[in-house]
Design a protein around this motif. Structure first.
Motif, PDB file in Angstrom:
ATOM      1  N   MET A 121       0.984  -1.203  -0.027  1.00 22.49           N
ATOM      2  CA  MET A 121       0.051  -0.038   0.042  1.00 22.49           C
ATOM      3  C   MET A 121       0.869   1.069   0.052  1.00 22.49           C
ATOM      4  N   GLU A 122       0.307   2.250  -0.639  1.00 21.54           N
ATOM      5  CA  GLU A 122       1.132   3.775  -0.697  1.00 21.54           C
ATOM      6  C   GLU A 122       0.514   4.548   0.155  1.00 21.54           C
ATOM      7  N   TYR A 123       0.753   4.851   1.315  1.00 23.21           N
ATOM      8  CA  TYR A 123       0.238   5.850   2.199  1.00 23.21           C
ATOM      9  C   TYR A 123       1.188   6.019   3.324  1.00 23.21           C
ATOM     10  N   ASN A 124       0.642   6.967   4.024  1.00 23.52           N
ATOM     11  CA  ASN A 124       1.521   7.321   5.271  1.00 23.52           C
ATOM     12  C   ASN A 124       0.830   6.867   6.471  1.00 23.52           C
ATOM     13  N   TYR A 125       1.449   5.930   7.331  1.00 20.55           N
ATOM     14  CA  TYR A 125       0.913   5.535   8.626  1.00 20.55           C
ATOM     15  C   TYR A 125       0.897   6.789   9.743  1.00 20.55           C
ATOM     16  N   PRO A 126      -0.477   6.814  10.482  1.00 20.43           N
ATOM     17  CA  PRO A 126      -0.537   7.733  11.356  1.00 20.43           C
ATOM     18  C   PRO A 126       0.440   7.501  12.465  1.00 20.43           C
ATOM     19  N   SER A 158      -9.709   7.065  23.714  1.00 20.18           N
ATOM     20  CA  SER A 158      -9.707   8.149  23.056  1.00 20.18           C
ATOM     21  C   SER A 158      -8.591   8.379  21.897  1.00 20.18           C
ATOM     22  N   TYR A 159      -7.342   8.042  22.302  1.00 19.91           N
ATOM     23  CA  TYR A 159      -6.146   8.244  21.450  1.00 19.91           C
ATOM     24  C   TYR A 159      -6.329   6.937  20.481  1.00 19.91           C
ATOM     25  N   ASP A 210      -7.380   5.234  14.984  1.00 17.14           N
ATOM     26  CA  ASP A 210      -8.184   4.298  14.073  1.00 17.14           C
ATOM     27  C   ASP A 210      -8.659   5.058  13.065  1.00 17.14           C
ATOM     28  N   LYS A 211      -9.338   6.198  13.380  1.00 13.24           N
ATOM     29  CA  LYS A 211      -9.939   6.976  12.518  1.00 13.24           C
ATOM     30  C   LYS A 211      -8.886   7.518  11.505  1.00 13.24           C
ATOM     31  N   GLU A 212      -7.570   7.908  11.790  1.00 18.72           N
ATOM     32  CA  GLU A 212      -6.439   8.371  10.736  1.00 18.72           C
ATOM     33  C   GLU A 212      -6.195   7.032  10.001  1.00 18.72           C
ATOM     34  N   VAL A 219      -6.534   6.792   5.652  1.00 17.08           N
ATOM     35  CA  VAL A 219      -5.465   6.643   4.671  1.00 17.08           C
ATOM     36  C   VAL A 219      -5.572   5.241   4.037  1.00 17.08           C
ATOM     37  N   SER A 220      -6.001   4.117   4.619  1.00 19.12           N
ATOM     38  CA  SER A 220      -5.746   2.795   4.221  1.00 19.12           C
ATOM     39  C   SER A 220      -7.060   2.049   3.970  1.00 19.12           C
ATOM     40  N   GLY A 221      -8.057   2.707   4.485  1.00 16.80           N
ATOM     41  CA  GLY A 221      -9.686   2.025   4.430  1.00 16.80           C
ATOM     42  C   GLY A 221     -10.040   0.637   5.399  1.00 16.80           C
ATOM     43  N   TYR A 222      -8.873   0.568   6.245  1.00 16.33           N
ATOM     44  CA  TYR A 222      -8.916  -0.529   7.180  1.00 16.33           C
ATOM     45  C   TYR A 222      -9.323   0.013   8.256  1.00 16.33           C
ATOM     46  N   SER A 223     -10.063  -0.781   9.164  1.00 14.73           N
ATOM     47  CA  SER A 223     -10.562  -0.407  10.519  1.00 14.73           C
ATOM     48  C   SER A 223      -9.827  -1.373  11.519  1.00 14.73           C
ATOM     49  N   ILE A 224      -9.156  -0.662  12.450  1.00 14.88           N
ATOM     50  CA  ILE A 224      -8.747  -1.289  13.574  1.00 14.88           C
ATOM     51  C   ILE A 224      -9.638  -1.907  14.355  1.00 14.88           C
TER      52      ILE A 224
END
Length: 87
Positions: A1-6, A54-55, A60-62, A66-71
């Motif tokens: 995947m080509e994205y930046n991890y939070p 909360s963090y 998870d939202k961020e 970027v990935s489309g995947y939900s923690i």
């Protein structure tokens, strides 16, 4: 995947490595499937670093943006089965 991890750049190098390893497990759950044991080990390491709910929700939202995947969805699914494969 080509994205930046939070990532939080106040984390140490070893903490960043642990968080990225957890993100990789989330990706694996969607792409190939992962054992609950592997996922939960990475999640425990992640929770040492990201210790507030909360963090975790913010990350998870961020990550989902970027990935489309939900923690959240992967961890929720891990409570139902020993092998997690998201569809």
């Amino acid at each position: 995947m080509e994205y930046n991890y939070p990532l939080d750049y106040t984390w140490s190098t070893s903490e960043i490595i642990d968080v990225i390893a957890f993100y990789n497990c989330i990706e694996e759950a969607y792409e190939k499937g992962i054992t609950k044991e592997s996922l939960m080990k990475a999640y425990r390491d992640f929770k040492v670093i990201v210790d507030s709910k909360s963090y975790e929700k913010q990350i998870d939202k961020e990550f989902k943006e970027v990935s489309g995947y939900s923690i959240y969805e992967v961890i929720k699914k891990s409570k139902e089965t020993d092998f997690i494969k998201m569809v």
